[in-house]
Design a protein around this motif. Structure first.
Motif, PDB file in Angstrom:
ATOM      1  N   VAL A   1       0.889  -1.205  -0.104  1.00 55.02           N
ATOM      2  CA  VAL A   1      -0.047  -0.081  -0.061  1.00 55.02           C
ATOM      3  C   VAL A   1       0.891   1.264   0.050  1.00 55.02           C
ATOM      4  O   VAL A   1       0.766   2.238  -0.843  1.00 55.02           O
ATOM      5  N   ARG A   2       1.990   1.299   0.727  1.00 51.46           N
ATOM      6  CA  ARG A   2       2.739   2.496   0.912  1.00 51.46           C
ATOM      7  C   ARG A   2       3.365   2.507  -0.498  1.00 51.46           C
ATOM      8  O   ARG A   2       3.536   3.844  -0.938  1.00 51.46           O
ATOM      9  N   HIS A   3       3.820   1.601  -1.073  1.00 52.09           N
ATOM     10  CA  HIS A   3       4.649   1.384  -2.642  1.00 52.09           C
ATOM     11  C   HIS A   3       3.732   2.167  -3.360  1.00 52.09           C
ATOM     12  O   HIS A   3       3.946   2.996  -4.075  1.00 52.09           O
ATOM     13  N   GLU A   4       2.381   1.702  -3.443  1.00 46.27           N
ATOM     14  CA  GLU A   4       1.328   2.393  -4.480  1.00 46.27           C
ATOM     15  C   GLU A   4       1.240   3.788  -4.162  1.00 46.27           C
ATOM     16  O   GLU A   4       1.338   4.549  -5.295  1.00 46.27           O
ATOM     17  N   ARG A   5       1.126   4.317  -2.943  1.00 49.85           N
ATOM     18  CA  ARG A   5       0.692   5.582  -2.602  1.00 49.85           C
ATOM     19  C   ARG A   5       2.068   6.448  -3.119  1.00 49.85           C
ATOM     20  O   ARG A   5       2.193   7.586  -3.584  1.00 49.85           O
ATOM     21  N   ARG A   6       3.314   6.045  -2.544  1.00 57.72           N
ATOM     22  CA  ARG A   6       4.568   6.560  -2.863  1.00 57.72           C
ATOM     23  C   ARG A   6       4.671   7.079  -4.193  1.00 57.72           C
ATOM     24  O   ARG A   6       5.051   8.033  -4.913  1.00 57.72           O
ATOM     25  N   GLY A   7       4.288   5.861  -4.973  1.00 55.14           N
ATOM     26  CA  GLY A   7       4.425   5.751  -6.624  1.00 55.14           C
ATOM     27  C   GLY A   7       3.559   6.985  -7.301  1.00 55.14           C
ATOM     28  O   GLY A   7       3.809   7.741  -7.917  1.00 55.14           O
ATOM     29  N   LEU A   8       2.405   7.017  -6.615  1.00 56.64           N
ATOM     30  CA  LEU A   8       1.479   7.920  -7.117  1.00 56.64           C
ATOM     31  C   LEU A   8       1.774   9.446  -6.883  1.00 56.64           C
ATOM     32  O   LEU A   8       1.660  10.390  -7.783  1.00 56.64           O
ATOM     33  N   ARG A   9       2.160   9.515  -5.755  1.00 56.56           N
ATOM     34  CA  ARG A   9       2.540  10.985  -5.195  1.00 56.56           C
ATOM     35  C   ARG A   9       3.766  11.435  -6.016  1.00 56.56           C
ATOM     36  O   ARG A   9       4.052  12.651  -6.458  1.00 56.56           O
ATOM     37  N   SER A  10       4.905  10.455  -6.359  1.00 54.95           N
ATOM     38  CA  SER A  10       6.009  10.894  -7.266  1.00 54.95           C
ATOM     39  C   SER A  10       5.605  11.341  -8.583  1.00 54.95           C
ATOM     40  O   SER A  10       5.906  12.218  -9.062  1.00 54.95           O
ATOM     41  N   ARG A  11       4.510  10.672  -9.137  1.00 59.04           N
ATOM     42  CA  ARG A  11       4.162  10.881 -10.606  1.00 59.04           C
ATOM     43  C   ARG A  11       3.305  12.270 -10.346  1.00 59.04           C
ATOM     44  O   ARG A  11       3.487  13.004 -11.280  1.00 59.04           O
ATOM     45  N   VAL A  12       2.402  12.454  -9.426  1.00 59.32           N
ATOM     46  CA  VAL A  12       1.748  13.636  -9.338  1.00 59.32           C
ATOM     47  C   VAL A  12       2.823  14.983  -9.150  1.00 59.32           C
ATOM     48  O   VAL A  12       2.764  15.882 -10.015  1.00 59.32           O
ATOM     49  N   GLU A  13       3.806  14.765  -8.464  1.00 55.75           N
ATOM     50  CA  GLU A  13       4.882  15.852  -8.245  1.00 55.75           C
ATOM     51  C   GLU A  13       5.464  16.077  -9.775  1.00 55.75           C
ATOM     52  O   GLU A  13       5.595  17.241 -10.124  1.00 55.75           O
ATOM     53  N   LEU A  14       5.768  15.000 -10.511  1.00 62.43           N
ATOM     54  CA  LEU A  14       6.349  15.237 -11.882  1.00 62.43           C
ATOM     55  C   LEU A  14       5.466  16.047 -12.756  1.00 62.43           C
ATOM     56  O   LEU A  14       6.108  16.959 -13.499  1.00 62.43           O
ATOM     57  N   VAL A  15       4.231  15.451 -12.848  1.00 65.31           N
ATOM     58  CA  VAL A  15       2.989  16.350 -13.488  1.00 65.31           C
ATOM     59  C   VAL A  15       3.099  17.790 -13.099  1.00 65.31           C
ATOM     60  O   VAL A  15       3.005  18.717 -13.971  1.00 65.31           O
TER      61      VAL A  15
END
Length: 153
Positions: free
Chosen positions: A52-66
């Motif tokens: 769950v942490r991995h999924e959330r961390r990945g999404l946060r990272s992609r949001v930041e890049l956008v």
């Protein structure tokens, strides 16, 4: 008859610390065999929480890049590039994929945008060589704009 794709529980299973993949295969076999009393619940819970942490961390990272690329696009028009557009497209696609796989993550997007905006400004500031004070103090984009492949500020 045993299905070769479904691992059966190993009698002398390796420990969690010894061989993670073999341990996971054993846990899968125990679950499929309904041998719940033999499950390593503590480590299973740890692994699930880690996923769950991995999924959330990945999404946060992609949001930041956008956010970084939207800011660069908005505040540095002369430097706009095909590369920026490709990055935006790729990251938006990956966000959409994650949300398709786990729709519950969509409700977390606004919070991720808010929490990652300061970092996005710092990165955009470094990459554009503009002071952070040139950028809005709060995220100027809505979740729908973050996801909209046609939106460019």
């Amino acid at each position: 008859m045993n299905d070769p794709k479904i691992p059966s529980p190993v009698v002398a299973a390796p420990g969690y610390e010894d061989d993670l993949v073999a341990w996971m295969e054993n846990q899968i076999g125990l679950l499929r065999a309904h041998k719940f009393e033999s499950l390593d619940l503590e480590n299973l819970l740890e692994e699930l929480e880690g996923m769950v942490r991995h999924e959330r961390r990945g999404l946060r990272s992609r949001v930041e890049l956008v956010l970084v690329h939207l800011l660069k696009h908005q505040f540095q028009p002369p430097r706009r590039s095909r590369s920026w557009l490709l990055t935006l497209d790729e990251q938006r696609n990956k966000i959409a994929d994650r949300i398709e796989d786990s729709p519950s993550l969509r409700r977390e997007l606004q919070g991720y945008m808010d929490s990652r905006y300061t970092r996005a400004v710092e990165t955009a500031s470094l990459q554009t060589r503009r002071p952070a004070s040139d950028f809005p103090t709060t995220c100027p984009y809505a979740v729908e704009q973050l996801l909209d492949k046609d939106f460019l500020p």
